[in-house]
Design an enzyme around this catalytic site. Structure first.
Site, short mmCIF file in Angstrom:
data_model
loop_
_atom_site.label_atom_id
_atom_site.label_comp_id
_atom_site.label_asym_id
_atom_site.label_seq_id
_atom_site.Cartn_x
_atom_site.Cartn_y
_atom_site.Cartn_z
N ASP A 126 0.84 -1.24 -0.07
CA ASP A 126 0.19 0.04 -0.09
C ASP A 126 0.95 1.41 -0.07
OD1 ASP A 126 -2.42 1.16 0.17
OD2 ASP A 126 -3.49 -0.27 1.20
N TRP A 161 -2.79 3.40 -5.82
CA TRP A 161 -4.25 3.88 -6.15
C TRP A 161 -4.05 4.91 -7.56
CZ3 TRP A 161 -2.92 6.65 -1.35
CH2 TRP A 161 -2.63 5.65 0.04
N GLY A 162 -2.98 4.62 -8.22
CA GLY A 162 -2.80 5.51 -9.62
C GLY A 162 -2.19 6.83 -8.96
N ASP A 183 -10.19 3.34 -3.90
CA ASP A 183 -10.83 2.10 -3.24
C ASP A 183 -12.18 2.12 -3.92
OD1 ASP A 183 -8.50 1.97 -1.71
OD2 ASP A 183 -9.58 1.87 0.14
C1 GLA Z 1 -6.19 1.06 1.35
C2 GLA Z 1 -6.19 0.06 0.22
C3 GLA Z 1 -7.20 -1.07 0.39
C4 GLA Z 1 -7.10 -1.49 1.69
C5 GLA Z 1 -6.92 -0.55 2.94
C6 GLA Z 1 -6.49 -1.38 4.10
O1 GLA Z 1 -7.15 1.99 1.56
O2 GLA Z 1 -6.27 0.90 -1.19
O3 GLA Z 1 -7.36 -1.89 -0.61
O4 GLA Z 1 -5.69 -2.48 1.64
O5 GLA Z 1 -5.66 0.50 2.67
O6 GLA Z 1 -6.15 -0.26 4.93
#
Ligand code: GLA
Length: 376
Positions: A126, A161-162, A183
């Site tokens: 992440d 996330w891009g 997300d």
């Molecule tokens: C981010 C990621 C999610 C998930 C959460 C966990 O938001 O994008 O897919 O893994 O963290 O905290």
């Protein structure tokens, strides 16, 4: 690890978030087997955030929370492997994970070795709590190299996330898939938003590093961590078909121990999974029908010469889609024509004068697998 087809599996986050433990993981793995999801291709069981203690041990190692994972992670990995599945885990390139458990910043090699020792096959990585002064691409390269040197073949799943133009650098980090989106939530608005974000970044996916549109919400029906309004079955079918045609990894997010029949039918649709997992790995293309971004038409050339064609109606009214066979590479004067069936209903595609037409209900889709035959 290089995978030639989009990875498939199940992930804890969408439904369970912090409420995870050994029993849930093993029951879900068993459910993947008993429901036929494993046989359909879903192989990774991924433990997302919230599995660790808030502090590392004296040697600077990550520690699984003993209340959630009383036998440790090697035990879980062994049990998952014994079921013919693979284990995925989660960490973060920053000082902490998104849910504020320890991140892997400056501990990349130690953590990669820890995951390898436990028998982990997949690492989701992440982007939270990343120091502003350090570039994401360097931090991802560190983990990519650490995993490559960990002594185990571990699939590296980037999750930035891009952000920071991820598409421009992710291919240099060793990542095998990359999150291109914020997300997902269990609502049609969210699904639609993630699909529309793909128009400009489609060229950056494919074999080597698949464009990950986030986990599936199919079958959540508003329950669980990212459950909002929920979606209708039509909307879930549209969502699943788009992820398959766009060659996104397919990570189930619902509770697989309690799926209803329709959810199982959608997630195991053989025609769609075959399109997703097509051996040739061609990139799809995406057009805006009548220049309307809410009416994407997605086309993908398949290994055996077939063409996958999807009409996606994300508007509030019926849509009368059409595409000319010329746009599918088979002009009507070629002596050839296309024929084939819709993947959910089995209905024949209707070609008249080299044009295929389909009326699609709001929030619904029609996806055809077409093959080339001699014109009569
Ligand atoms: C981010 C990621 C999610 C998930 C959460 C966990 O938001 O994008 O897919 O893994 O963290 O905290």
């Amino acid at each position: 690890m290089i995978k030639n087809t989009p990875p498939m599996g199940w992930n804890t986050w969408n439904t369970f978030a912090k409420d995870i433990n050994e029993a849930l993981i093993l029951q879900s793995a068993e459910a993947l087997v008993s429901t036929g999801l494993r046989a359909a291709g879903y192989e990774y069981v991924v433990i997302d955030d919230c599995w660790a203690l808030r502090e590392r041990d004296r040697n600077g190692r990550l520690v699984p929370d003993p209340e959630k994972f009383p036998h440790g992670m090697k035990y879980v990995a062994d049990a998952v492997h014994a079921m013919g599945l693979k284990l995925g885990m989660y960490s973060c390139c920053g000082a902490m994970t998104c849910a504020e458990y320890p991140g892997s910043l400056n501990r990349e090699y130690t953590d990669a070795r820890t995951f390898a020792r436990w028998g982990v096959d997949f690492l989701k990585y992440d982007y939270c709590f990343k120091p502003a002064g350090l570039e994401g691409k360097s931090l991802y390269r560190r983990m990519g190299l650490a995993l490559a040197n960990s002594g185990r073949d571990i699939l590296f799943s980037g999750c930035s996330w891009g952000s920071d133009d991820t598409h421009l650098w992710i291919g240099t980090t060793g990542a095998n898939m990359w999150r291109s989106t914020p997300d997902i939530f269990d609502s049609f608005e969210s699904v639609k938003d993630l699909i529309k974000r793909q128009y400009d970044i489609l060229p950056y996916g494919g074999i080597g590093c698949f464009n990950d549109m986030d986990m599936l919400v199919v079958g959540m029906h508003g329950k669980g961590n990212v459950g909002l309004t929920g979606c209708t079955d039509d909307e879930y079918r549209l969502h699943f078909a788009a992820w398959c045609l766009l060659a996104s990894p397919l990570m189930i997010g619902c509770d697989v121990r309690a799926m209803d029949g329709e959810t199982k039918r959608t997630l195991t649709n053989r025609e769609l999974i075959a399109i997703s997992q097509d051996a040739r790995g061609n990139r799809p293309y995406m057009m805006k029908f009548w220049d309307n971004a809410d009416l994407p038409v997605i086309v993908r050339a398949l290994a055996n010469g077939d063409v996958a064609l999807g009409f996606f109606n994300m508007t509030e009214g019926n849509a009368n889609f059409w595409v000319s066979a010329d746009d599918l590479g088979v002009p009507c004067f070629s002596g050839k024509r296309l024929e084939g069936k819709e993947v959910y209903t089995g209905e024949e595609a209707r070609f008249v004068n080299g044009v295929v037409q389909s009326e699609v209900r709001p929030h619904s889709c029609a996806v055809y697998r077409l093959h080339v035959v001699n014109a009569r």
